[in-house]
Design an enzyme around this catalytic site. Structure first.
Site, PDB file in Angstrom:
ATOM      1  N   ARG A   1       8.129  -3.586  -0.975  1.00  0.00           N
ATOM      2  CA  ARG A   1       7.019  -4.546  -1.041  1.00  0.00           C
ATOM      3  C   ARG A   1       6.484  -4.937  -2.399  1.00  0.00           C
ATOM      4  O   ARG A   1       6.386  -4.153  -3.119  1.00  0.00           O
ATOM      5  CB  ARG A   1       5.813  -3.963  -0.016  1.00  0.00           C
ATOM      6  CG  ARG A   1       5.886  -4.130   1.526  1.00  0.00           C
ATOM      7  CD  ARG A   1       6.129  -5.399   1.948  1.00  0.00           C
ATOM      8  NE  ARG A   1       6.103  -5.515   3.548  1.00  0.00           N
ATOM      9  CZ  ARG A   1       7.484  -5.374   4.092  1.00  0.00           C
ATOM     10  NH1 ARG A   1       8.627  -5.657   3.307  1.00  0.00           N
ATOM     11  NH2 ARG A   1       7.559  -5.221   5.464  1.00  0.00           N
TER      12      ARG A   1
ATOM     13  N   ASP B   1      13.539  -7.588  -4.990  1.00  0.00           N
ATOM     14  CA  ASP B   1      13.874  -8.533  -3.513  1.00  0.00           C
ATOM     15  C   ASP B   1      12.424  -8.948  -3.166  1.00  0.00           C
ATOM     16  O   ASP B   1      12.336  -9.734  -2.247  1.00  0.00           O
ATOM     17  CB  ASP B   1      14.506  -7.715  -2.604  1.00  0.00           C
ATOM     18  CG  ASP B   1      14.834  -8.562  -1.293  1.00  0.00           C
ATOM     19  OD1 ASP B   1      15.495  -9.409  -1.452  1.00  0.00           O
ATOM     20  OD2 ASP B   1      14.690  -7.975  -0.163  1.00  0.00           O
TER      21      ASP B   1
ATOM     22  N   GLU C   1       4.603 -13.538  -3.321  1.00  0.00           N
ATOM     23  CA  GLU C   1       5.739 -14.520  -2.711  1.00  0.00           C
ATOM     24  C   GLU C   1       5.343 -14.909  -1.601  1.00  0.00           C
ATOM     25  O   GLU C   1       6.165 -15.742  -0.985  1.00  0.00           O
ATOM     26  CB  GLU C   1       7.034 -13.440  -2.530  1.00  0.00           C
ATOM     27  CG  GLU C   1       6.652 -12.278  -1.321  1.00  0.00           C
ATOM     28  CD  GLU C   1       7.545 -11.320  -1.069  1.00  0.00           C
ATOM     29  OE1 GLU C   1       8.869 -11.295  -1.991  1.00  0.00           O
ATOM     30  OE2 GLU C   1       7.624 -10.561  -0.195  1.00  0.00           O
TER      31      GLU C   1
ATOM     32  N   HIS D   1      13.483 -11.818  -0.485  1.00  0.00           N
ATOM     33  CA  HIS D   1      13.189 -11.110   0.320  1.00  0.00           C
ATOM     34  C   HIS D   1      14.311 -10.850   1.457  1.00  0.00           C
ATOM     35  O   HIS D   1      13.831 -11.319   2.780  1.00  0.00           O
ATOM     36  CB  HIS D   1      11.417 -11.367   1.146  1.00  0.00           C
ATOM     37  CG  HIS D   1      11.219  -9.994   1.614  1.00  0.00           C
ATOM     38  ND1 HIS D   1       9.807  -9.671   1.505  1.00  0.00           N
ATOM     39  CD2 HIS D   1      11.544  -9.062   2.602  1.00  0.00           C
ATOM     40  CE1 HIS D   1       9.628  -8.527   2.198  1.00  0.00           C
ATOM     41  NE2 HIS D   1      10.389  -8.304   2.726  1.00  0.00           N
TER      42      HIS D   1
HETATM   43  P1  NAD Z   1       9.652   5.205   6.414  1.00  0.00           P
HETATM   44  O1  NAD Z   1       8.766   5.119   7.018  1.00  0.00           O
HETATM   45  O2  NAD Z   1      10.968   5.856   7.023  1.00  0.00           O
HETATM   46  O3  NAD Z   1       9.646   5.900   4.937  1.00  0.00           O
HETATM   47  C1  NAD Z   1       8.706   5.665   4.051  1.00  0.00           C
HETATM   48  C2  NAD Z   1       8.475   6.967   2.990  1.00  0.00           C
HETATM   49  O4  NAD Z   1       7.648   6.499   2.056  1.00  0.00           O
HETATM   50  C3  NAD Z   1       7.748   8.280   3.866  1.00  0.00           C
HETATM   51  O5  NAD Z   1       8.833   9.052   3.604  1.00  0.00           O
HETATM   52  C4  NAD Z   1       6.516   8.461   3.295  1.00  0.00           C
HETATM   53  O6  NAD Z   1       6.330   9.768   3.227  1.00  0.00           O
HETATM   54  C5  NAD Z   1       6.855   7.940   2.038  1.00  0.00           C
HETATM   55  N1  NAD Z   1       5.441   7.674   1.133  1.00  0.00           N
HETATM   56  C6  NAD Z   1       4.282   7.198   1.540  1.00  0.00           C
HETATM   57  N2  NAD Z   1       3.305   7.162   0.551  1.00  0.00           N
HETATM   58  C7  NAD Z   1       4.203   7.360  -0.586  1.00  0.00           C
HETATM   59  C8  NAD Z   1       3.787   7.357  -1.894  1.00  0.00           C
HETATM   60  N3  NAD Z   1       2.673   7.370  -2.635  1.00  0.00           N
HETATM   61  N4  NAD Z   1       4.852   7.854  -2.871  1.00  0.00           N
HETATM   62  C9  NAD Z   1       5.906   7.960  -2.544  1.00  0.00           C
HETATM   63  N5  NAD Z   1       6.538   7.921  -1.215  1.00  0.00           N
HETATM   64  C10 NAD Z   1       5.559   7.781  -0.170  1.00  0.00           C
HETATM   65  O7  NAD Z   1      10.130   3.617   5.742  1.00  0.00           O
HETATM   66  P2  NAD Z   1      11.494   2.831   5.333  1.00  0.00           P
HETATM   67  O8  NAD Z   1      12.192   2.400   6.778  1.00  0.00           O
HETATM   68  O9  NAD Z   1      12.113   3.935   4.727  1.00  0.00           O
HETATM   69  O10 NAD Z   1      10.960   1.742   4.688  1.00  0.00           O
HETATM   70  C11 NAD Z   1      10.290   1.781   3.650  1.00  0.00           C
HETATM   71  C12 NAD Z   1       9.724   0.344   2.994  1.00  0.00           C
HETATM   72  O11 NAD Z   1      10.580  -0.501   3.007  1.00  0.00           O
HETATM   73  C13 NAD Z   1       9.004  -0.051   4.501  1.00  0.00           C
HETATM   74  O12 NAD Z   1       7.588   0.119   4.132  1.00  0.00           O
HETATM   75  C14 NAD Z   1       8.998  -1.692   3.948  1.00  0.00           C
HETATM   76  O13 NAD Z   1       7.940  -2.119   3.219  1.00  0.00           O
HETATM   77  C15 NAD Z   1      10.115  -2.009   3.233  1.00  0.00           C
HETATM   78  N6  NAD Z   1      11.333  -2.801   3.820  1.00  0.00           N
HETATM   79  C16 NAD Z   1      11.637  -3.741   3.094  1.00  0.00           C
HETATM   80  C17 NAD Z   1      12.599  -4.539   3.495  1.00  0.00           C
HETATM   81  C18 NAD Z   1      13.418  -5.913   3.025  1.00  0.00           C
HETATM   82  O14 NAD Z   1      13.898  -6.651   3.374  1.00  0.00           O
HETATM   83  N7  NAD Z   1      13.232  -5.872   1.543  1.00  0.00           N
HETATM   84  C19 NAD Z   1      13.301  -4.255   4.595  1.00  0.00           C
HETATM   85  C20 NAD Z   1      12.938  -3.279   5.428  1.00  0.00           C
HETATM   86  C21 NAD Z   1      11.931  -2.319   4.868  1.00  0.00           C
END
Ligand code: NAD
Length: 327
Positions: A232, A256, A261, A293
């Site tokens: 994000r 990305d 944005e 994105h």
């Molecule tokens: P997920 O919930 O499986 O994993 C998130 C991880 O972040 C968890 O293990 C959590 O413990 C950890 N976390 C929380 N706070 C933290 C901190 N302060 N420091 C480090 N780690 C921390 O989520 P995911 O499916 O792996 O997705 C991660 C993020 O990717 C989503 O929240 C979303 O915003 C983003 N995303 C972006 C796109 C894109 O197209 N660019 C697509 C999908 C997801």
């Protein structure tokens, strides 16, 4: 049972039609984001499905509750555009999407390689028949340390992908996972910042992670660090990125998602006067690769996003449960 779907792109229509038929619901498709102004489009619908540009704040959720909407399902993994406390108070169930992490993970690895191998200036030069090498020397991953912040589904898959490159992998997550520890060394943030040549972010946007990459954290990183953000935009302070690219403290960026944005995302704004000065300025640097994105955007993921929201709404209304329930 009727569902109203918003922010529907043309490439999602076929998946919506197939999924509606499969689970036996009617789905109204709308291209525009859901707002208080068009909430009447949800009249007669028990569930709504959106992407990330519909800001499901307390006022909008209130307008949906008044129309007897019982479930909101975002077709995104990120859910920072939904006020979960308000949803809970209003008795609305919120769902997010569930799709394989591979698409975003592969995109992240691609970004790391593009930046390390100076792909952007090489592409620019090739287009004007400049085939010189000067300034394009890259680095090999096997000689570098990659720091992965957030080792949930996507971060863990990035780590799995990276094992094939022979790099050292450091990881930080408040909730370490035993399986990830087989391939990466969990360390505290200071150690990750001080030792990583490349840092990639994979945590959700929360109050506690907003601007986690800022002037102070960048100062603790190695000179020439490469930062990648496929999570994000607001995780990184845009002004701090610009200052540190100018100062050459940051050696490259693969973004990305980027702060501010919101009014550009997935829209054709070629003929508009834009005010996003930070993005315009940042994107002109040769060592900054930015995309719109789209790390999620694969055939498999789009199908899962649609299927998850339609199936999820129906399951919640019938049985009260679904695997991606947020509240
Ligand atoms: P997920 O919930 O499986 O994993 C998130 C991880 O972040 C968890 O293990 C959590 O413990 C950890 N976390 C929380 N706070 C933290 C901190 N302060 N420091 C480090 N780690 C921390 O989520 P995911 O499916 O792996 O997705 C991660 C993020 O990717 C989503 O929240 C979303 O915003 C983003 N995303 C972006 C796109 C894109 O197209 N660019 C697509 C999908 C997801």
């Amino acid at each position: 049972m009727r569902i109203a779907a918003f922010e529907v792109r043309d490439d999602e229509r076929e998946a919506f039609a197939a999924e509606a038929e499969r689970v036996g619901v009617d789905v109204d498709l709308h291209a525009e984001p859901l707002t208080e102004g068009n909430a009447h489009l949800a009249d007669g619908c028990e569930g709504v499905s959106t992407l990330g540009q519909s800001h499901l704040d307390a006022a909008l959720l209130e307008a949906l509750a008044q129309r007897d909407v019982k479930v909101v399902a975002t077709r995104t993994i990120g859910y920072n555009h939904i006020d979960l406390d308000a949803a809970k108070r209003l008795g609305i169930v919120a769902l997010n999407a569930d799709y394989a992490p591979n698409g975003v993970a592969e995109y992240t690895v691609m970004f790391i390689l593009l930046v390390l191998r100076n792909y952007k200036p090489a592409l620019w030069r090739g287009q004007v028949y400049d085939f010189s090498l000067q300034g394009l020397q890259g680095r090999e991953l096997r000689n570098l340390t990659v720091g992965v912040m957030g080792t949930g589904r996507i971060g863990a898959t990035v780590i799995e992908c990276l094992t094939g490159f022979g790099c050292r992998i450091l990881a930080y997550d408040p909730h370490p996972k035993a399986k990830v520890a087989e391939h990466a060394e969990y360390v505290d943030l200071d150690t990750l910042y001080a030792n990583s040549d490349v840092i990639t972010l994979h945590m959700p946007l929360l109050d506690s992670t907003y601007h986690i990459i800022n002037r102070e954290s960048i100062a603790r990183m190695k000179d020439g660090v490469v930062l990648v953000n496929c999570a994000r935009g607001e995780l990184m302070d845009l002004d701090a990125l610009i200052d540190n690219i100018e100062a050459e403290k940051i050696g490259g960026l693969g973004l990305d998602t980027v702060e501010t944005e919101g009014d550009l995302i997935h829209r054709d704004r070629r003929t508009d006067i834009l005010t996003n000065r930070g993005i315009a300025y940042l994107r002109q640097f040769p060592n900054v690769v930015m995309t719109q994105h789209m790390a999620f955007y694969t055939d498999a993921a789009v199908h899962s996003m649609v299927s998850c929201s339609v199936d999820g709404i129906k399951s919640v209304l019938q049985t009260g449960g679904f695997r991606t329930r947020l509240v």
